[in-house]
Every structure is written in structure tokens, then in C-alpha cells.
Design a protein around this motif. Structure first.
Motif, PDB file in Angstrom:
ATOM      1  N   PRO A  22     -17.385   8.120  -1.841  1.00  0.00           N
ATOM      2  CA  PRO A  22     -16.968   6.959  -2.626  1.00  0.00           C
ATOM      3  C   PRO A  22     -15.611   6.395  -2.217  1.00  0.00           C
ATOM      4  CG  PRO A  22     -17.832   8.665  -4.066  1.00  0.00           C
ATOM      5  CD  PRO A  22     -17.719   9.265  -2.685  1.00  0.00           C
ATOM      6  N   GLY A  23     -14.699   7.255  -1.809  1.00  0.00           N
ATOM      7  CA  GLY A  23     -13.392   6.784  -1.349  1.00  0.00           C
ATOM      8  C   GLY A  23     -13.525   5.938  -0.097  1.00  0.00           C
ATOM      9  N   TYR A  24     -14.367   6.377   0.828  1.00  0.00           N
ATOM     10  CA  TYR A  24     -14.591   5.606   2.050  1.00  0.00           C
ATOM     11  C   TYR A  24     -15.285   4.290   1.741  1.00  0.00           C
ATOM     12  CZ  TYR A  24     -15.829   4.287   6.765  1.00  0.00           C
ATOM     13  OH  TYR A  24     -15.957   3.587   7.937  1.00  0.00           O
ATOM     14  N   GLN A  25     -16.236   4.317   0.811  1.00  0.00           N
ATOM     15  CA  GLN A  25     -16.909   3.080   0.405  1.00  0.00           C
ATOM     16  C   GLN A  25     -15.909   2.085  -0.176  1.00  0.00           C
ATOM     17  OE1 GLN A  25     -19.956   4.387  -2.294  1.00  0.00           O
ATOM     18  NE2 GLN A  25     -21.191   5.317  -0.665  1.00  0.00           N
ATOM     19  N   ALA A  26     -14.988   2.576  -1.006  1.00  0.00           N
ATOM     20  CA  ALA A  26     -13.949   1.706  -1.573  1.00  0.00           C
ATOM     21  C   ALA A  26     -13.076   1.133  -0.455  1.00  0.00           C
ATOM     22  CB  ALA A  26     -13.104   2.482  -2.577  1.00  0.00           C
ATOM     23  N   PHE A  27     -12.728   1.952   0.520  1.00  0.00           N
ATOM     24  CA  PHE A  27     -11.944   1.492   1.663  1.00  0.00           C
ATOM     25  C   PHE A  27     -12.658   0.351   2.391  1.00  0.00           C
ATOM     26  CE2 PHE A  27     -11.512   1.979   6.334  1.00  0.00           C
ATOM     27  CZ  PHE A  27     -10.225   1.459   6.473  1.00  0.00           C
ATOM     28  N   VAL A  28     -13.952   0.522   2.667  1.00  0.00           N
ATOM     29  CA  VAL A  28     -14.721  -0.493   3.388  1.00  0.00           C
ATOM     30  C   VAL A  28     -14.815  -1.784   2.572  1.00  0.00           C
ATOM     31  CG1 VAL A  28     -17.012  -1.082   4.301  1.00  0.00           C
ATOM     32  CG2 VAL A  28     -16.005   1.156   4.785  1.00  0.00           C
ATOM     33  N   ILE A  29     -15.061  -1.675   1.280  1.00  0.00           N
ATOM     34  CA  ILE A  29     -15.150  -2.859   0.420  1.00  0.00           C
ATOM     35  C   ILE A  29     -13.834  -3.625   0.418  1.00  0.00           C
ATOM     36  CG2 ILE A  29     -15.337  -3.613  -1.991  1.00  0.00           C
ATOM     37  CD1 ILE A  29     -17.374  -1.238  -2.332  1.00  0.00           C
ATOM     38  N   LEU A  30     -12.726  -2.915   0.188  1.00  0.00           N
ATOM     39  CA  LEU A  30     -11.423  -3.575   0.138  1.00  0.00           C
ATOM     40  C   LEU A  30     -11.014  -4.128   1.505  1.00  0.00           C
ATOM     41  CD1 LEU A  30      -9.516  -1.127  -2.229  1.00  0.00           C
ATOM     42  CD2 LEU A  30     -10.199  -3.484  -2.738  1.00  0.00           C
ATOM     43  N   ARG A  92      -3.846  -0.110   7.819  1.00  0.00           N
ATOM     44  CA  ARG A  92      -2.688   0.598   7.250  1.00  0.00           C
ATOM     45  C   ARG A  92      -1.453  -0.279   7.257  1.00  0.00           C
ATOM     46  NH1 ARG A  92      -2.785   6.355  10.134  1.00  0.00           N
ATOM     47  NH2 ARG A  92      -3.717   5.128  11.777  1.00  0.00           N
ATOM     48  N   PHE A  93      -1.322  -1.157   8.209  1.00  0.00           N
ATOM     49  CA  PHE A  93      -0.224  -2.130   8.265  1.00  0.00           C
ATOM     50  C   PHE A  93      -0.607  -3.424   7.546  1.00  0.00           C
ATOM     51  CE2 PHE A  93       1.221  -5.991  10.464  1.00  0.00           C
ATOM     52  CZ  PHE A  93       2.565  -5.947  10.141  1.00  0.00           C
ATOM     53  N   GLY A  94      -1.796  -3.937   7.835  1.00  0.00           N
ATOM     54  CA  GLY A  94      -2.234  -5.223   7.301  1.00  0.00           C
ATOM     55  C   GLY A  94      -2.290  -5.261   5.788  1.00  0.00           C
ATOM     56  N   ALA A  95      -2.698  -4.166   5.165  1.00  0.00           N
ATOM     57  CA  ALA A  95      -2.771  -4.135   3.704  1.00  0.00           C
ATOM     58  C   ALA A  95      -1.385  -4.289   3.081  1.00  0.00           C
ATOM     59  CB  ALA A  95      -3.427  -2.839   3.245  1.00  0.00           C
ATOM     60  N   TRP A  96      -0.373  -3.647   3.685  1.00  0.00           N
ATOM     61  CA  TRP A  96       0.997  -3.811   3.171  1.00  0.00           C
ATOM     62  C   TRP A  96       1.489  -5.235   3.407  1.00  0.00           C
ATOM     63  CZ3 TRP A  96       2.388  -0.690  -0.359  1.00  0.00           C
ATOM     64  CH2 TRP A  96       2.044   0.658  -0.315  1.00  0.00           C
ATOM     65  N   PHE A 123      -1.468 -10.585  -9.094  1.00  0.00           N
ATOM     66  CA  PHE A 123      -0.900  -9.251  -9.275  1.00  0.00           C
ATOM     67  C   PHE A 123      -2.007  -8.199  -9.164  1.00  0.00           C
ATOM     68  CE2 PHE A 123       0.413  -5.673 -12.009  1.00  0.00           C
ATOM     69  CZ  PHE A 123       1.505  -5.243 -11.259  1.00  0.00           C
ATOM     70  N   GLY A 124      -3.174  -8.489  -9.733  1.00  0.00           N
ATOM     71  CA  GLY A 124      -4.318  -7.586  -9.579  1.00  0.00           C
ATOM     72  C   GLY A 124      -4.721  -7.444  -8.124  1.00  0.00           C
ATOM     73  N   LEU A 125      -4.702  -8.560  -7.392  1.00  0.00           N
ATOM     74  CA  LEU A 125      -5.005  -8.501  -5.958  1.00  0.00           C
ATOM     75  C   LEU A 125      -3.952  -7.693  -5.204  1.00  0.00           C
ATOM     76  CD1 LEU A 125      -6.205 -12.173  -5.373  1.00  0.00           C
ATOM     77  CD2 LEU A 125      -7.603 -10.089  -5.302  1.00  0.00           C
ATOM     78  N   LEU A 126      -2.687  -7.832  -5.596  1.00  0.00           N
ATOM     79  CA  LEU A 126      -1.614  -7.056  -4.968  1.00  0.00           C
ATOM     80  C   LEU A 126      -1.882  -5.559  -5.164  1.00  0.00           C
ATOM     81  CD1 LEU A 126       2.162  -7.682  -5.031  1.00  0.00           C
ATOM     82  CD2 LEU A 126       1.295  -5.474  -5.709  1.00  0.00           C
ATOM     83  N   LEU A 127      -2.272  -5.164  -6.371  1.00  0.00           N
ATOM     84  CA  LEU A 127      -2.575  -3.750  -6.624  1.00  0.00           C
ATOM     85  C   LEU A 127      -3.754  -3.284  -5.768  1.00  0.00           C
ATOM     86  CD1 LEU A 127      -2.153  -3.560 -10.499  1.00  0.00           C
ATOM     87  CD2 LEU A 127      -0.526  -2.840  -8.727  1.00  0.00           C
ATOM     88  N   ALA A 128      -4.759  -4.140  -5.611  1.00  0.00           N
ATOM     89  CA  ALA A 128      -5.900  -3.791  -4.764  1.00  0.00           C
ATOM     90  C   ALA A 128      -5.470  -3.653  -3.303  1.00  0.00           C
ATOM     91  CB  ALA A 128      -7.002  -4.839  -4.904  1.00  0.00           C
ATOM     92  N   ALA A 129      -4.552  -4.501  -2.841  1.00  0.00           N
ATOM     93  CA  ALA A 129      -4.058  -4.392  -1.463  1.00  0.00           C
ATOM     94  C   ALA A 129      -3.284  -3.089  -1.266  1.00  0.00           C
ATOM     95  CB  ALA A 129      -3.182  -5.600  -1.121  1.00  0.00           C
ATOM     96  N   VAL A 130      -2.512  -2.685  -2.267  1.00  0.00           N
ATOM     97  CA  VAL A 130      -1.804  -1.399  -2.184  1.00  0.00           C
ATOM     98  C   VAL A 130      -2.819  -0.253  -2.155  1.00  0.00           C
ATOM     99  CG1 VAL A 130      -0.247   0.169  -3.430  1.00  0.00           C
ATOM    100  CG2 VAL A 130       0.330  -2.262  -3.211  1.00  0.00           C
ATOM    101  N   ALA A 131      -3.871  -0.353  -2.966  1.00  0.00           N
ATOM    102  CA  ALA A 131      -4.924   0.674  -2.936  1.00  0.00           C
ATOM    103  C   ALA A 131      -5.568   0.741  -1.555  1.00  0.00           C
ATOM    104  CB  ALA A 131      -5.975   0.381  -4.017  1.00  0.00           C
ATOM    105  N   LEU A 132      -5.804  -0.419  -0.944  1.00  0.00           N
ATOM    106  CA  LEU A 132      -6.355  -0.431   0.415  1.00  0.00           C
ATOM    107  C   LEU A 132      -5.412   0.262   1.387  1.00  0.00           C
ATOM    108  CD1 LEU A 132      -8.304  -1.222   2.666  1.00  0.00           C
ATOM    109  CD2 LEU A 132      -7.193  -3.480   2.709  1.00  0.00           C
ATOM    110  N   ALA A 133      -4.132  -0.009   1.282  1.00  0.00           N
ATOM    111  CA  ALA A 133      -3.160   0.635   2.180  1.00  0.00           C
ATOM    112  C   ALA A 133      -3.208   2.150   2.030  1.00  0.00           C
ATOM    113  CB  ALA A 133      -1.756   0.106   1.905  1.00  0.00           C
ATOM    114  N   ARG A 138      -5.808   7.352   4.686  1.00  0.00           N
ATOM    115  CA  ARG A 138      -6.739   8.487   4.767  1.00  0.00           C
ATOM    116  C   ARG A 138      -7.897   8.224   5.718  1.00  0.00           C
ATOM    117  NH1 ARG A 138      -8.792  12.750   0.707  1.00  0.00           N
ATOM    118  NH2 ARG A 138     -10.622  13.455   1.843  1.00  0.00           N
ATOM    119  N   TYR A 139      -8.454   7.015   5.693  1.00  0.00           N
ATOM    120  CA  TYR A 139      -9.732   6.777   6.344  1.00  0.00           C
ATOM    121  C   TYR A 139      -9.666   6.013   7.667  1.00  0.00           C
ATOM    122  CZ  TYR A 139     -11.815   8.376   2.011  1.00  0.00           C
ATOM    123  OH  TYR A 139     -12.188   9.129   0.936  1.00  0.00           O
ATOM    124  N   HIS A 140      -8.591   5.338   7.969  1.00  0.00           N
ATOM    125  CA  HIS A 140      -8.585   4.538   9.190  1.00  0.00           C
ATOM    126  C   HIS A 140      -8.144   5.346  10.391  1.00  0.00           C
ATOM    127  CE1 HIS A 140      -7.220   1.495  12.133  1.00  0.00           C
ATOM    128  NE2 HIS A 140      -8.410   1.031  11.821  1.00  0.00           N
TER     129      HIS A 140
END
Length: 145
Positions: A22-30, A92-96, A123-133, A138-140
Motif C-alpha cells: 500500500p505504501g508503494y501504491q500511494a507513492f505511485v498515485i502521488l 525525492r527532489f521534485g516533491a520538495w 495547503f492540502g496539496l502541499l501536505l500531499a507533496a510532502v507525503a510524496l517526498a 523509501r521507494y524511489h
């Protein structure tokens, strides 16, 4: 059987297992969302099909930048396309980068009356971008930690 042949089924099984994570799936979605959305919105800065983008530029920022608000939106569009490409190639860079860009957008929107709801959404999108980072850490790059 060579060691390369012996490791192939193991590598395929590992990839299948990763896709079930599920963590990898979240990474791919984001990663997909933060690649596609900035590129599309960035390109739309040149066409204004979705909205009248210059209306979203705070007057004080418009006073700081040279040229018209539309010219500023052209620069914004280029930055957004670059940010989307950065997420695609180096999440890892692009999300930040996207998170920082969204922080700037939020500051801009908070200084325009009646745009607070859009600032909250961003702000919600910013939090999602931090989650992607964090997920990308972990996954990239094929290095699970």
C-alpha cells in the motif's frame, strides 16, 4: 543455471510484491498526480482555458514583477512544467520543489481577499507533496529502506 537466470524470478516476485504494498501504491498515485497536474496547469497558463490565471496573482506581486500579470503567468507556467518533470524524473527532489512552490502560491492567495478556500486546498496539496517526498525517500531508486 546461471546466477542471473536464478535471480530473475526472484526479482519479478519482488516487483509483484512491491506493487501489492500500500505504501508503494500511494507513492505511485502521488507521483503520477504531481507529475501530470503541474504540467497540465503549467501549460494552461499559456492558454487560460481552465481559468483566467492572471486573476490569481496578488496585486502586490504583480507590482513586483516586470511586465503584465499574464507575462508573470507565462513564467509560472514554465516553473510548473519543470516541477512536474522534476517529480517524474527525481521525485525525492521534485516533491520538495512542488511543496515549496505550493507554499509560495498559498502566500500569494492569502493576500487576495476571497481566495482563502483555494489557499486551504493548496495547503492540502502541499501536505500531499510532502507525503510524496517522504514516500520517495523509501521507494524511489530501487532502494527500499
Amino acid at each position: 543455471m546461471s546466477s542471473a537466470t536464478a535471480s530473475t524470478p526472484s526479482a519479478a516476485a519482488s516487483r509483484r510484491g512491491q506493487f501489492a504494498d500500500p505504501g508503494y501504491q500511494a507513492f505511485v498515485i502521488l507521483r503520477t498526480a504531481f507529475t501530470v497536474a503541474p504540467i497540465l496547469f503549467g501549460l494552461d497558463k499559456f492558454a487560460n482555458l481552465l481559468v483566467d490565471w492572471p486573476a490569481y496573482l496578488a496585486p502586490w506581486i504583480n507590482d513586483l514583477v516586470p511586465g503584465s500579470a499574464q507575462a508573470a503567468m507565462y513564467a509560472v507556467g514554465v516553473i510548473e512544467v519543470v516541477a512536474g518533470i522534476a517529480v517524474a524524473l527525481a521525485p525525492r527532489f521534485g516533491a520538495w520543489l512542488v511543496a515549496a512552490w505550493l507554499a509560495g502560491i498559498i502566500v500569494n492567495l492569502l493576500t487576495i481577499p476571497d481566495y482563502y478556500d483555494i489557499a486551504l486546498r493548496d495547503f492540502g496539496l502541499l501536505l500531499a507533496a510532502v507525503a510524496l517526498a517522504r514516500l520517495a525517500a523509501r521507494y524511489h531508486g530501487g532502494r527500499e529502506r
